[in-house]
Design an enzyme around this catalytic site. Structure first.
Site, PDB file in Angstrom:
ATOM      1  N   GLU A 138       0.866  -1.188   0.000  1.00  0.00           N
ATOM      2  CA  GLU A 138       0.000   0.000   0.000  1.00  0.00           C
ATOM      3  C   GLU A 138       0.903   1.238   0.000  1.00  0.00           C
ATOM      4  OE1 GLU A 138      -1.249   3.196   0.921  1.00  0.00           O
ATOM      5  OE2 GLU A 138      -1.890   2.512   2.894  1.00  0.00           O
ATOM      6  N   GLU A 147       4.342   7.122  -5.345  1.00  0.00           N
ATOM      7  CA  GLU A 147       5.207   6.583  -4.293  1.00  0.00           C
ATOM      8  C   GLU A 147       6.010   5.373  -4.767  1.00  0.00           C
ATOM      9  OE1 GLU A 147       5.693   7.852  -1.196  1.00  0.00           O
ATOM     10  OE2 GLU A 147       4.456   9.548  -1.845  1.00  0.00           O
TER      11      GLU A 147
END
Length: 317
Positions: A138, A147
């Site tokens: 995640e 990310e």
């Protein structure tokens, strides 16, 4: 443990004194640890969804790799869900040390191991005894990929996850709408200031996507929402690419950007989404600036070329 992590461990346990070593450490921590970690950990919807998904997906006794330890929350949730062994990695040494101490404070150090390096530097036989049964990743931003989700999953899938392993999330979709907003446009563009032409600053403007909480800025949607990008995280190549997206215009005017948000499939009917309607989510929406504004007319179909690298989204007519 690295020298920096060792120093972090000592300073985290030292009461703060004005001008003292721990005060300096706190200053460094404020600069190196993004503030969004606090908003994320206070996002009850996100936390509950992830903990529930892990509880449903992890087989008893399974080995788990969690990419991006943060506070250690997901690693501990995996242990509580019945994992026999959890490896969690964190590239920020300060966060890695915090996660170690949080895990230890919960008595889970015999199950959870925190490694202070990025997942792309993990090796089976050195950091992991064998490829893991479950991969948890995640690591998403407002526009899904900022990310490093794509390169991290690419590497882990090939080198760290067993061939029949479970992946969470297993799929991700990016939704988008054409949008116009002079207010948001000015967050990334200038002309004059104080009577001076400062437009040369625009050479430093963000070309890729950046976070905007749409409901806080005046804006107007210029198209309906559509799925603009889709990744099967289990099977797709997850390499940089581009595609043409067709969006039916709903208003006349000039589109400044593509507003995007993600939907993560965590299995068991559980999804995470940062749509503009989900104002309780700590994730904002992604603003993907168009290279040039696009004139649109209601009823016509607008074609937008959406590009993605390993870390950024960009768009043009």
């Amino acid at each position: 443990m690295s020298e920096m992590a060792d120093q972090a461990s000592s300073l985290l346990r030292t009461p703060s004194e004005p001008g003292g070593a721990s005060g300096v450490f706190s200053d460094i921590a404020r600069r190196s640890v993004p503030r969004w970690h606090f908003a994320m950990l206070n996002d009850t919807e996100r936390n509950d969804a992830l903990v529930t998904a892990l509880g449903k997906a992890i087989p008893p006794g399974a080995s788990v790799l969690d990419i991006g330890s943060g506070s250690g929350l997901l690693a501990m949730a995996a242990a509580r869900a019945g994992a026999g062994r959890v490896i969690t990695c964190e590239m920020n040494p300060l966060l890695a040390e915090v996660a170690r101490q949080v895990v230890d404070a919960h008595g889970l150090s015999d199950v959870v191991t925190v490694i202070g390096k990025p997942s792309t530097r993990l090796e089976v036989g050195q950091d992991l005894e064998a490829p893991v049964d479950v991969l948890v990743s995640e690591i998403v931003d407002c526009g899904l990929i900022g990310e490093g989700l794509l390169p991290a999953v690419r590497h882990a899938r090939e080198h760290l996850l067993s061939p029949d392993g479970i992946m969470l999330p297993s799929a991700a979709r990016l939704h988008g709408r054409l949008v116009t907003s002079d207010a948001v446009l000015k967050l990334n563009q200038v002309t004059t200031a104080g009577g001076f032409d400062v437009s040369l600053m625009n050479a430093l403007a963000t070309r890729g996507h950046f976070p905007v909480r749409l409901d806080t800025w005046p804006h107007r949607f210029m198209s309906d929402a559509a799925c603009v990008l889709e990744f099967d995280l289990v099977r797709d190549a997850l390499t940089p690419g581009e595609r043409v997206v067709s969006l039916p215009a709903t208003a006349d005017g000039e589109a400044h950007a593509l507003a995007v948000w993600f939907e993560l499939d965590m299995g068991g009917g559980i999804t995470l989404c940062n749509s503009p309607e989900n104002t309780s989510s700590h994730w904002m929406q992604g603003w993907v600036p168009l290279e040039k504004p696009i004139p649109v007319k209601a009823g016509e179909t607008v074609s937008v070329r959406l590009r993605w690298s390993d870390f950024a989204l960009s768009a043009s007519a």
